[in-house]
Motif scaffolding. Structure first.
Motif, PDB file in Angstrom:
ATOM      1  N   ASN A 244       5.670  16.193  13.387  1.00 38.12           N
ATOM      2  CA  ASN A 244       5.184  14.926  13.969  1.00 38.12           C
ATOM      3  C   ASN A 244       5.117  13.797  12.937  1.00 38.12           C
ATOM      4  N   ILE A 245       6.169  13.676  12.128  1.00 38.15           N
ATOM      5  CA  ILE A 245       6.174  12.683  11.043  1.00 38.15           C
ATOM      6  C   ILE A 245       6.012  11.275  11.596  1.00 38.15           C
ATOM      7  N   GLU A 246       6.760  10.965  12.670  1.00 39.85           N
ATOM      8  CA  GLU A 246       6.709   9.606  13.241  1.00 39.85           C
ATOM      9  C   GLU A 246       5.284   9.225  13.648  1.00 39.85           C
ATOM     10  N   GLU A 247       4.645  10.123  14.413  1.00 39.03           N
ATOM     11  CA  GLU A 247       3.304   9.831  14.929  1.00 39.03           C
ATOM     12  C   GLU A 247       2.283   9.725  13.799  1.00 39.03           C
ATOM     13  N   LYS A 248       2.344  10.667  12.836  1.00 39.11           N
ATOM     14  CA  LYS A 248       1.376  10.664  11.738  1.00 39.11           C
ATOM     15  C   LYS A 248       1.558   9.443  10.837  1.00 39.11           C
ATOM     16  N   ALA A 249       2.826   9.074  10.582  1.00 37.87           N
ATOM     17  CA  ALA A 249       3.085   7.885   9.758  1.00 37.87           C
ATOM     18  C   ALA A 249       2.531   6.643  10.449  1.00 37.87           C
ATOM     19  N   ARG A 250       2.721   6.556  11.764  1.00 35.23           N
ATOM     20  CA  ARG A 250       2.202   5.407  12.515  1.00 35.23           C
ATOM     21  C   ARG A 250       0.681   5.359  12.450  1.00 35.23           C
ATOM     22  N   ASN A 251       0.028   6.523  12.627  1.00 37.48           N
ATOM     23  CA  ASN A 251      -1.435   6.565  12.578  1.00 37.48           C
ATOM     24  C   ASN A 251      -1.968   6.104  11.235  1.00 37.48           C
ATOM     25  N   TYR A 252      -1.354   6.573  10.152  1.00 38.44           N
ATOM     26  CA  TYR A 252      -1.779   6.165   8.807  1.00 38.44           C
ATOM     27  C   TYR A 252      -1.555   4.675   8.597  1.00 38.44           C
ATOM     28  N   ARG A 253      -0.409   4.179   9.093  1.00 42.48           N
ATOM     29  CA  ARG A 253      -0.098   2.747   8.963  1.00 42.48           C
ATOM     30  C   ARG A 253      -1.183   1.894   9.596  1.00 42.48           C
ATOM     31  N   TYR A 254      -1.533   2.242  10.828  1.00 39.87           N
ATOM     32  CA  TYR A 254      -2.499   1.425  11.553  1.00 39.87           C
ATOM     33  C   TYR A 254      -3.911   1.551  10.980  1.00 39.87           C
TER      34      TYR A 254
ATOM     35  N   ASN B 279      18.810   9.911  12.304  1.00 45.01           N
ATOM     36  CA  ASN B 279      18.486  11.330  12.494  1.00 45.01           C
ATOM     37  C   ASN B 279      18.038  11.567  13.927  1.00 45.01           C
ATOM     38  N   GLU B 280      18.864  12.273  14.696  1.00 44.69           N
ATOM     39  CA  GLU B 280      18.615  12.444  16.129  1.00 44.69           C
ATOM     40  C   GLU B 280      17.560  13.497  16.448  1.00 44.69           C
ATOM     41  N   LYS B 281      17.001  14.129  15.413  1.00 45.73           N
ATOM     42  CA  LYS B 281      15.916  15.084  15.708  1.00 45.73           C
ATOM     43  C   LYS B 281      14.651  14.344  16.136  1.00 45.73           C
ATOM     44  N   PHE B 282      14.562  13.069  15.785  1.00 50.25           N
ATOM     45  CA  PHE B 282      13.447  12.240  16.243  1.00 50.25           C
ATOM     46  C   PHE B 282      13.765  11.714  17.633  1.00 50.25           C
TER      47      PHE B 282
ATOM     48  N   TYR C 192       0.848  -1.197   0.000  1.00 50.41           N
ATOM     49  CA  TYR C 192       0.000   0.000   0.000  1.00 50.41           C
ATOM     50  C   TYR C 192       0.879   1.241   0.000  1.00 50.41           C
ATOM     51  N   GLU C 193       0.378   2.294  -0.627  1.00 51.55           N
ATOM     52  CA  GLU C 193       1.138   3.541  -0.714  1.00 51.55           C
ATOM     53  C   GLU C 193       0.375   4.681  -0.050  1.00 51.55           C
ATOM     54  N   ILE C 194       1.074   5.432   0.811  1.00 55.25           N
ATOM     55  CA  ILE C 194       0.521   6.675   1.386  1.00 55.25           C
ATOM     56  C   ILE C 194       1.623   7.723   1.294  1.00 55.25           C
ATOM     57  N   ASN C 195       1.339   8.789   0.596  1.00 57.05           N
ATOM     58  CA  ASN C 195       2.362   9.809   0.360  1.00 57.05           C
ATOM     59  C   ASN C 195       2.383  10.811   1.507  1.00 57.05           C
ATOM     60  N   LEU C 196       3.385  10.677   2.368  1.00 56.42           N
ATOM     61  CA  LEU C 196       3.530  11.573   3.520  1.00 56.42           C
ATOM     62  C   LEU C 196       4.713  12.519   3.340  1.00 56.42           C
ATOM     63  N   SER C 197       5.218  12.626   2.104  1.00 52.12           N
ATOM     64  CA  SER C 197       6.448  13.387   1.850  1.00 52.12           C
ATOM     65  C   SER C 197       6.311  14.877   2.171  1.00 52.12           C
ATOM     66  N   LYS C 198       5.064  15.397   2.157  1.00 53.03           N
ATOM     67  CA  LYS C 198       4.872  16.829   2.400  1.00 53.03           C
ATOM     68  C   LYS C 198       4.646  17.158   3.874  1.00 53.03           C
ATOM     69  N   ILE C 199       4.547  16.136   4.711  1.00 48.49           N
ATOM     70  CA  ILE C 199       4.338  16.367   6.147  1.00 48.49           C
ATOM     71  C   ILE C 199       5.641  16.841   6.789  1.00 48.49           C
TER      72      ILE C 199
ATOM     73  N   LEU D  91      -6.694  17.600  22.031  1.00 44.50           N
ATOM     74  CA  LEU D  91      -5.899  16.476  22.514  1.00 44.50           C
ATOM     75  C   LEU D  91      -5.634  15.545  21.335  1.00 44.50           C
ATOM     76  N   SER D  92      -4.344  15.393  20.999  1.00 46.56           N
ATOM     77  CA  SER D  92      -3.958  14.664  19.784  1.00 46.56           C
ATOM     78  C   SER D  92      -4.682  15.311  18.607  1.00 46.56           C
ATOM     79  N   ASN D  93      -5.415  14.537  17.842  1.00 48.66           N
ATOM     80  CA  ASN D  93      -6.139  15.107  16.698  1.00 48.66           C
ATOM     81  C   ASN D  93      -7.637  15.218  16.977  1.00 48.66           C
ATOM     82  N   LYS D  94      -7.999  15.238  18.265  1.00 55.04           N
ATOM     83  CA  LYS D  94      -9.410  15.319  18.655  1.00 55.04           C
ATOM     84  C   LYS D  94      -9.653  16.592  19.473  1.00 55.04           C
ATOM     85  N   ILE D  95     -10.930  16.833  19.763  1.00 55.38           N
ATOM     86  CA  ILE D  95     -11.328  17.980  20.582  1.00 55.38           C
ATOM     87  C   ILE D  95     -12.187  17.478  21.742  1.00 55.38           C
ATOM     88  N   ILE D  96     -11.881  17.939  22.954  1.00 55.99           N
ATOM     89  CA  ILE D  96     -12.698  17.588  24.123  1.00 55.99           C
ATOM     90  C   ILE D  96     -13.503  18.824  24.530  1.00 55.99           C
TER      91      ILE D  96
END
Length: 473
Positions: A98-108, A192-195, A88-95, A305-310
């Motif tokens: 929070n690349i790590e978190e967003k990539a994980r969310n899309y993966r799952y 890359n130690e910025k992560f 499967y392909e998801i193009n996250l190159s423009k993000i 909170l995260s990508n939601k609203i309380i």
């Protein structure tokens, strides 16, 4: 070098009760070792009593210039071992953030869509990953549930997710890969130690393991103990929490106000966790308690909170998608009489209409009594109303604060605002409920009520309206 049989035993004990597996396969050393061992077990090249099938799924994030080559490499490795696979392909190159978190969310999300009802999801997380996850939770100030990190076997929506290498160290995995002379993908972004995760892996954890060689093992044990403690607390307070959670998923918070602070925090965390949101920090829970629950402001407070609203309404906390707060003011849709379905904007679903005959419409609605002993006709999703006259057009409108709609119910005139207040409709949904009009007469707020303008029904000719949506509120 001898092969370490412990790594086989860990995987065998993890999957022994399951017949169909879906393996997350990145092509890195961890997932390469996992599919190699699974293929040996499946083909009985290592003695075992298992009987299972498995397939692999690879996701290309387009975050590296070599990502297409990696996808081809994974495809070839699966073919070599006679493993069914999907790419499967998801193009996250423009993000950028929070690349790590967003990539994980899309993966799952892709895993969720792809997994079959009878399958179990397998990932190649190991003991060192567990140590990193726990340290990241410490950095965020998470409670015991956050510190319990990853579990060997846990719920994944309606399925299960298993991490069969969770009790295996990175050294065990590397030794196995060398013994089997495996090749694997190495992603240079891991340097890359910025992560945060890479920073811990490269700079912090090696210092700990140099001083305390069993550090990762002990951290993994700490995570397990936190999980067991959290599970016990959850079992003790499960009934109490379930009583507070209402049919629409909201949390009735009034009883919380008189509880001890640590109990309030636990119940809030468990409710948030039930909604599949990353565990909040103590600071975030404090904000929810003090600035949402205990807030005396007349305006409706919200917290991101995260990508939601309380937010709250009438002593209840709600977790909202951001799109749920998008307003549809001034939206008017003409529903052509020849069209039997109408797609609504902002993912609000589809409305269908059907022409029926000889149906006793009174059987399909019931009456609800409010505190003022007034009655409203309430419909779940489906309504039965008269056909429009020849000179009447059908419109779908949405509530506009600048324009107040009125209608007649039981021969009394009501404003839409008053009806919504009496029916406890949260403010953020009021201008997202489709309003069915015949010309300028409000016939129905779909899913809530019908007006006197919907009747009388002549010659048993009935218009059935069904609003199909995925709105839990």
């Amino acid at each position: 070098m001898k092969i370490d049989l412990n790594i086989f035993n860990e995987i065998i004990s993890s999957i022994k009760n399951y017949k169909n597996l879906l393996v997350a396969f990145s092509g890195g050393i961890d997932s390469m070792v996992l599919i190699d061992i699974l293929s040996l077990l499946r083909d009985k090249k290592i003695k075992n009593n298992l009987s299972f099938k498995f397939r692999a799924i690879h996701i290309n994030h387009f975050l590296n210039k070599n990502s297409k080559k990696w996808a081809i490499y994974c495809k070839n490795e699966c073919k070599k071992r006679n493993i069914l696979y999907n790419i499967y392909e998801i193009n996250l190159s423009k993000i950028k953030n929070n690349i790590e978190e967003k990539a994980r969310n899309y993966r799952y999300k892709i895993f969720k869509k792809n997994i079959k009802s009878h399958e179990i999801l397998l990932t190649a997380h190991h003991q060192d990953d567990q140590a990193e996850t726990l340290l990241l939770s410490l950095k965020r100030g998470s409670g015991p549930l956050g510190l319990s990190s990853m579990n060997l076997n846990s719920k994944f929506y309606k399925n299960r997710i298993i991490r069969p290498l969770l009790n295996c160290s990175k050294i065990q995995i590397k030794n196995y890969a060398k013994y089997r002379k495996l090749n694997w993908i190495y992603d240079k972004s891991n340097d890359n130690e910025k992560f945060d995760r890479n920073f811990l892996r490269i700079n912090i954890i090696p210092l700990f393991t140099k001083r305390w060689p069993k550090f990762n093992y002990l951290v993994s044990r700490t995570a397990r103990l936190c999980y067991e403690q959290e599970k016990l607390l959850n079992d003790l307070l499960k009934k109490e929490l379930n009583k507070l959670i209402k049919y629409d998923g909201s949390l009735y918070f009034k009883p919380l106000i008189n509880m001890k602070k640590n109990k309030i925090f636990f119940l809030l965390r468990r409710w948030i966790h039930k909604n599949k949101i990353k565990m909040p920090s103590e600071k975030q829970i404090n904000i929810i308690l003090n600035e949402i629950i205990l807030s005396k402001k007349k305006s409706m407070p919200i917290f991101h909170l995260s990508n939601k609203i309380i937010s709250k309404y009438k002593n209840k906390l709600y977790i909202l998608e951001k799109q749920e707060c998008i307003k549809l003011d001034n939206t008017i849709i003409l529903w052509k009489k020849k069209n039997n379905k109408l797609s609504l904007p902002e993912n609000l679903g589809i409305i269908y209409k059907f022409f029926e005959k000889n149906i006793y419409y009174s059987e399909y609605f019931f009456l609800k009594k409010n505190k003022n002993k007034e009655f409203f006709m309430i419909f779940p999703i489906k309504i039965f109303i008269r056909l429009p006259n020849l000179n009447e057009n059908i419109f779908i409108k949405f509530r506009n604060k600048k324009k107040s709609f009125h209608t007649i119910i039981k021969n009394k005139k009501y404003s839409l605002k008053k009806i919504f207040n009496k029916m406890s409709v949260p403010p953020w949904w009021r201008n997202r409920i489709p309003l069915l009009f015949y010309n300028n007469n409000l016939i129905s707020a779909l899913g809530l009520f019908v007006s006197d303008f919907a009747y009388p029904i002549i010659n048993n000719k009935i218009l059935k309206i069904i609003w199909k949506n995925n709105i839990k509120n």
